[in-house]
Design an enzyme around this catalytic site. Sequence first.
Site, PDB file in Angstrom:
ATOM      1  N   ARG A   1      30.405  10.450 -72.836  1.00  0.00           N
ATOM      2  CA  ARG A   1      31.643   9.677 -72.800  1.00  0.00           C
ATOM      3  C   ARG A   1      31.359   8.243 -73.253  1.00  0.00           C
ATOM      4  NH1 ARG A   1      31.046  12.513 -67.988  1.00  0.00           N
ATOM      5  NH2 ARG A   1      32.636  14.123 -67.575  1.00  0.00           N
TER       6      ARG A   1
ATOM      7  N   HIS B   1      36.662   9.693 -78.039  1.00  0.00           N
ATOM      8  CA  HIS B   1      36.519  10.949 -77.296  1.00  0.00           C
ATOM      9  C   HIS B   1      36.539  12.153 -78.238  1.00  0.00           C
ATOM     10  CE1 HIS B   1      36.009  11.758 -73.083  1.00  0.00           C
ATOM     11  NE2 HIS B   1      36.812  12.796 -73.129  1.00  0.00           N
TER      12      HIS B   1
ATOM     13  N   HIS C   1      30.245  18.246 -66.989  1.00  0.00           N
ATOM     14  CA  HIS C   1      31.428  18.723 -66.276  1.00  0.00           C
ATOM     15  C   HIS C   1      31.018  19.333 -64.935  1.00  0.00           C
ATOM     16  CE1 HIS C   1      34.031  19.228 -70.151  1.00  0.00           C
ATOM     17  NE2 HIS C   1      34.045  17.997 -69.693  1.00  0.00           N
TER      18      HIS C   1
ATOM     19  N   LYS D   1      30.352  10.463 -64.315  1.00  0.00           N
ATOM     20  CA  LYS D   1      31.391  10.243 -63.317  1.00  0.00           C
ATOM     21  C   LYS D   1      30.794  10.413 -61.917  1.00  0.00           C
ATOM     22  CE  LYS D   1      35.498  11.468 -65.980  1.00  0.00           C
ATOM     23  NZ  LYS D   1      36.697  12.351 -66.052  1.00  0.00           N
TER      24      LYS D   1
ATOM     25  N   TYR E   1      37.552  24.184 -74.552  1.00  0.00           N
ATOM     26  CA  TYR E   1      36.958  24.248 -75.888  1.00  0.00           C
ATOM     27  C   TYR E   1      36.923  25.670 -76.431  1.00  0.00           C
ATOM     28  CZ  TYR E   1      35.781  19.460 -74.861  1.00  0.00           C
ATOM     29  OH  TYR E   1      35.881  18.132 -74.535  1.00  0.00           O
TER      30      TYR E   1
ATOM     31  N   ARG F   1      33.212  13.557 -78.788  1.00  0.00           N
ATOM     32  CA  ARG F   1      32.794  14.414 -77.670  1.00  0.00           C
ATOM     33  C   ARG F   1      33.400  15.803 -77.818  1.00  0.00           C
ATOM     34  NH1 ARG F   1      31.073  14.289 -72.199  1.00  0.00           N
ATOM     35  NH2 ARG F   1      32.461  15.235 -70.667  1.00  0.00           N
TER      36      ARG F   1
END
Length: 290
Positions: A143, A236, A262, A167, A271, A239
Amino acid sequence: MERYINKFIAYLEIEQNVSSHTVTNYLLDLKDLESFLNGQSFEQVDRLTLRRFLAHLKKEGYAKSSVARKISALRSFFKFLCRDGYLADNPASSLMTPKLDKKLPVFLDLDEVLKLLQAPSEDTLVGLRDRAILETLYSSGIRVNELVSMNIKDVDFIGGVIKVYGKGKKERITPLGDKALRSVRDYLSRRRLICRISNRALFLNRTNQRISPRSIRSLLDKYIDQLAMKKGASPHSLRHSFATHLLDRGADLRSVQELLGHSNLSTTQIYTHLTTERIKSAYKKAHPRA
């Protein structure tokens, strides 16, 4: 109410260790509720009050995704208040999250990515930096916030990996391709010759400070306009392109999940929809009876 919002924010930062981005958004969401209550104390808030607040958001034209995030903030906030004994009942427990429209992420085809990576000039320090940034984003799939927080010591040139803080401040190790490593090395070598500064940040702006996400968006927009590429592409998108191209070439979903950082496999599964849509599109264009 402000006192309890501050307690909740401290709880998110210290106990839950959530990202600064989430903390900022939740704070704004709760400030919106505080403004709507117009002096009413949180002890007086019931399910009907929260439904009126959501109706107000809808009237104001908030997107479903924004409403969904605000509902998440309300649930967490009132759950915290009940947990710590400030409230007996949770008025947000029965709030329903609106069904979100599934939007497929924008990604670039391989030839578009290659043109983008070659767009920055190698004759200037800024050009070398821009190429290193774009190469790193596409090579690792990280990210933008993860990229701007990287320091030089987070790059292992010998091992071919980078340390990424994702994150919730979760740390992971991600591979970085040879071409991206070479671009980063070239940028740092030129930077040391020209700037002679000791800033530990990996990527710097024109004033030799850590680069910001906004600056990265600006530099990408510049090259997209220069190449007359598809609108709607963002940092993004690199990514998204990273994940899509890996799956197109046979990478398994679990590996892509790990590389993207994730928490849930369901997040990565978007995806697979991209690759399915591409297959269907190719079929319709090529098959005489489609």
